[in-house]
Design an enzyme around this catalytic site. Structure first.
Site, mmCIF file in Angstrom:
data_model
loop_
_atom_site.group_PDB
_atom_site.id
_atom_site.type_symbol
_atom_site.label_atom_id
_atom_site.label_comp_id
_atom_site.label_asym_id
_atom_site.label_seq_id
_atom_site.Cartn_x
_atom_site.Cartn_y
_atom_site.Cartn_z
ATOM 1 N N ASP A 149 0.844 -1.205 0.000
ATOM 2 C CA ASP A 149 0.000 0.000 0.000
ATOM 3 C C ASP A 149 0.876 1.250 0.000
ATOM 4 O O ASP A 149 1.953 1.233 -0.597
ATOM 5 C CB ASP A 149 -0.927 -0.065 1.245
ATOM 6 N N HIS A 222 -3.867 6.187 3.433
ATOM 7 C CA HIS A 222 -4.504 4.957 2.931
ATOM 8 C C HIS A 222 -3.853 3.696 3.498
ATOM 9 O O HIS A 222 -4.532 2.799 4.007
ATOM 10 C CB HIS A 222 -4.418 4.982 1.407
ATOM 11 N N SER A 568 -11.084 -0.832 -0.858
ATOM 12 C CA SER A 568 -9.802 -0.790 -0.143
ATOM 13 C C SER A 568 -9.992 -1.081 1.337
ATOM 14 O O SER A 568 -9.080 -1.575 1.988
ATOM 15 C CB SER A 568 -9.178 0.603 -0.250
#
Ligand SMILES: *[C@@H]1O[C@H](CO)[C@@H](O)[C@H](O)[C@H]1NC(C)=O
Ligand SMILES: *[C@@H]1O[C@H](CO)[C@@H](O)[C@H](O)[C@H]1NC(C)=O
Ligand SMILES: *[C@@H]1O[C@H](CO)[C@@H](O)[C@H](O)[C@H]1NC(C)=O
Length: 773
Positions: A149, A222, A568
């Site tokens: 990620d 994220h 996600s």
């Protein structure tokens, strides 16, 4: 914990940069040359020499060959990334030992930030089987989850290591140092961290460190969010900005270890804070290292929109195949391009593809219109209007500066609002183009008092909640239309917005998220994707403190936890369950673990009614896959559908007509792709009848007898033989055949059914999807 960087991480980056600023860059880009798997035991040097000699055969000199290498993949994946011209790539792809040579484009992006439409919230796993999670939380402590990620914010409380035992012995990774990240940032929770950007820099040039750390540290948020959703510690008393969703944050496997592989970086351009990308070449390097480092599970909340590449030209698919070969479970997000059909990405049968659904929580705030009508909005905006009086209400489309194009006039795009017409008013903006939170920013810039964000018709009733920079709320498309009608009819339209509160126990839940990408599978329509769905709407998890909750450059707030939505967010929920299953059943293969989750998934909601989509329609396998993940049931599935690396290679032979590994030549006739021993059945263009075979392995308590029941798809008869399977012992395998016969439904429509094995204690369900030719 500190070890030196592995040798191939220090390849000639400077030369690459030089090459890209000089004239030599014109015709070259980074290609991935994929060679399958390594044969026998070879040293790193032998592998490098091999790769160089292949390159030497298309380059003019030894030096040029050497300098063109971006990565040599050496652990499991055999291949390299190199700067090549198209002609050189074609030459290489024609060589016998080369499986594929494809350009590693900037086509991959994390499955939320690409479309900021899906920002939101929730707390850990509340609302789904928290009890199971906590009672077995000690499990997982030997399990290592790799998160591919945007890196990690290591100071988050979610990554504390208090009370955790020594690092598992199998761990062979490193804690790579760099900007604001040194070996002290790894601990017994974050046991390793690496970063990869040679593919990125070969394309975009040198990383601009204003927007990213050149290290495993996460600037974006994220990666911190997904890592803490998988394996964050139990942290009580956290909430989003404004106190929303207050409660205990916890990952699904709070004692599992995290290995961070940073591959996503900002896209230079107007929104480097928001738009990220992740390159195939970098991801393959991360997969290859993760396999060598000893991870058990890989969580990959990354994917692509648009036409999906075939498996042999897809970096994530290649990486995941090698991971599966090493027993590593790979969970990937399905994508955020729903509700349109055929949008799902991450399509290989050796990965788990995860869709997103809602949980049972809402953030209600009431809008009172001047005519006395109340409308229920949803918001996690931490601000309230100063006065409790009615405010003047205006539609953004009636308050734009001259020159704003008609088709975007209600959208509150940057610098579109006329301050004179919105000052002190509540402004109604519509979704469509532009970032939701940026619309709030525009209302604030122009002096508006608050925003009411209305769904476009395409968004239906699925209301996104945002931490806007001013008071406001969001409403469904029906309510948005009602408000606009009121504005048109009233002489002096007015409204007020009540403060918001967190509401639990909302029904129905879960509901399939509108944004979750749908099947059918565009690469292989005879494999059903997505596989499963999990919470992905309004998830609360840890955040990067160098990014604001909206990620907008003009938002200077900083938060430790943030609300976010997307596949996600659902993917790491499934990764966490995989980690717990790995811990409970260390001998299970990655396909057995996926099977356990799929055959036990729920197809009913908390009301006991069939799961629905955001429009209230019944959701079928093309939306849900097998259903909503149920960790407790998955821990004891009774039977599993297992598949080996060779099974996958054989599948590739028939599916894409190519071998994924030169050491495994395709047989003259391969079984049909539908014959892969998959826990679901998809048949595309059924003409007459077809029979597929399946084999189940008894993982239940011992001697037992299973009977099958079938729910036939409309217009298709399904017969299963034999209809009873008797097992004498654990580990025993039994095969059966499933014959599907079209009764002559006209037109190419997808119809769905299922078949279920049960021994009274276990229910082993497989969805069936058929399109009739
Ligand atoms: C990096 O981005 C900042 C802010 O946009 C800009 O001022 C700076 O010039 C950029 N640096 C480079 C090396 O491009
Ligand atoms: C609005 O219209 C312009 C010109 O026709 C077009 O380029 C643009 O894509 C449209 N925008 C939206 C959001 O439809
Ligand atoms: C179905 O199969 C029959 C017999 O093999 C063939 O003639 C026909 O063209 C097929 N139809 C379709 C739509 O493929």
């Amino acid at each position: 914990m500190m070890r030196g960087p592995s040798p191939y991480l220090v390849l000639p980056v400077f030369f690459l940069l030089f090459c890209f600023t000089a004239s030599c860059n014109e015709l070259r880009r980074v290609y991935i040359v994929y060679l399958g798997e390594h044969k026998g035991l070879r040293t790193g040097r032998e592998i490098l020499e091999d790769h160089h000699s292949l390159l030497r055969s298309v380059k003019n000199s030894e030096e040029e060959a050497l300098n063109s290498v971006v990565y040599s993949y050496k652990h499991s994946i055999n291949g390299f990334a190199a700067l090549l011209t198209e002609e050189e790539a074609t030459k290489l792809s024609e060589m016998e030992q080369v499986v594929s040579a494809f350009p590693g484009e900037a086509r991959w992006s994390p499955h939320t930030t690409r479309s900021w439409e899906f920002i939101m919230q929730e707390e850990g796993l509340q609302g789904w089987e928290l009890e199971w999670m906590t009672s077995k939380a000690k499990l997982g402590k030997e399990v290592i989850v790799g998160v591919v990620d945007s890196g990690v914010w290591p100071e988050s409380q979610s990554f504390g290591d208090a009370g955790m035992g020594p690092i598992p012995e199998r761990w062979k990774g490193i804690c790579q140092e760099g900007d604001a990240f040194d070996s002290s940032n790894c601990n017994k929770k974050i046991i390793g961290a690496r970063y990869y950007l040679k593919g990125y820099e070969a394309y975009y040039g040198s990383l601009n460190r204003t927007y990213a750390y050149r290290s495993p540290r996460d600037h974006d948020g994220h990666g911190t969010h997904t890592a803490s959703t998988v394996a964050g510690r139990v942290v009580p008393g956290v909430s989003a900005l404004g106190g929303f969703a207050r409660g205990t944050a916890a990952g699904g496997a709070p004692l599992a270890r995290l290995a961070i592989y940073k591959v996503c970086w900002p896209i230079p351009g107007p929104n480097p804070n928001i738009e990220n990308t992740c390159f195939d070449a970098d991801m393959l390097a991360a997969f290859d290292d993760a396999i060598g480092d000893g991870v058990h599970v890989l969580s990959v909340s990354i994917g692509a929109s648009g036409v999906p590449p075939k498996y042999s030209n897809d970096g994530i698919a290649i990486g995941a195949l090698h991971a599966a070969k090493h027993g590593i479970v790979v969970a990937c997000s399905a994508g955020n391009d729903g509700p349109a059909p055929a949008t799902v990405s991450n399509l290989a049968p050796w990965m788990i593809t995860v869709g997103a659904s809602s949980i049972d929580r809402a953030f209600d705030s009431l809008v009172l219109l001047g005519n006395g009508v109340t409308i229920k909005g949803q918001t996690v905006t931490p601000y309230v209007l100063k006065s409790s009086e009615l405010y003047p209400l205006v539609y953004a489309g009636d308050a734009v500066v001259p020159g704003t194009p008609g088709n975007v006039s209600g959208q509150c795009l940057p610098n579109s609002l006329d301050a004179k017409k919105v000052r002190g008013k509540i402004v109604v903006c519509l979704r469509g183009s532009g970032l939701r939170v940026a619309k709030g920013l525009e209302v604030k810039r122009a002096g508006g008092a608050a925003i009411i964000l209305g769904n476009a018709v395409a968004n239906g009733n699925e209301i996104p909640v945002d931490a806007h920079v001013l008071p406001g709320t969001a409403v469904s498309s029906d309510d948005a239309i009602a408000i606009l009608k009121y504005i048109n009819a009233a002489r002096r339209p007015s409204a007020k917005i009540g403060s918001a509160r967190t509401v639990l126990g909302v029904t129905p839940a879960p509901v399939m998220a509108a944004f979750s990408s749908r099947g059918p599978n565009r690469v292989e329509p005879n494999i059903l994707k997505p596989d499963i769905t999990a919470p992905g709407l309004n998830i609360l998890a840890a955040w990067s403190e160098s990014s604001s909750p909206t990620k907008l450059e003009d938002d200077h707030r900083s938060v430790k936890y943030n609300l976010y939505s997307g596949t996600s967010m659902s993917c790491p929920h499934v990764s966490a369950v995989a980690a717990l299953l790995k811990s409970l059943h260390p001998d299970w293969s990655s396909s057995a673990i996926r099977s356990a989750m799929m055959t036990t998934a729920a197809v009913v909601n908390t009301r006991g009614a069939p799961l629905t989509d955001a429009a209230g329609q019944a959701a079928g396998p093309l939306e849900l896959g097998s259903g909503h993940v149920r960790p407790n049931h998955a821990s004891d599935p009774g039977l599993v559908y297992d598949a080996s690396y060779e099974d996958y290679l054989l599948f590739a032979c028939s599916s894409i007509g190519a071998q994924m590994d030169p050491s495994f030549p395709c047989p003259e006739t391969s079984p049909s792709p539908s014959d892969l021993n998959y826990p679901s059945i998809a048949i595309s263009d059924l003409n007459g009848s077809v029979t597929v075979r399946r084999t189940v392995t008894n993982v239940g308590p011992g001697a037992t007898r299973y009977r099958v029941t079938v729910t036939e798809p409309t217009g298709v008869s399904v017969s299963i033989s034999p209809g009873v399977l008797s097992f004498k012992r654990v580990g025993q395998k039994k095969s059966f055949s499933v014959t599907l016969k079209a009764r002559g439904t006209p037109g190419k429509v997808y119809v769905a059914g299922s078949y279920t094995w049960s021994d009274g204690a276990h229910v082993v369900r497989s969805p069936i999807v058929v399109s009739v030719a």
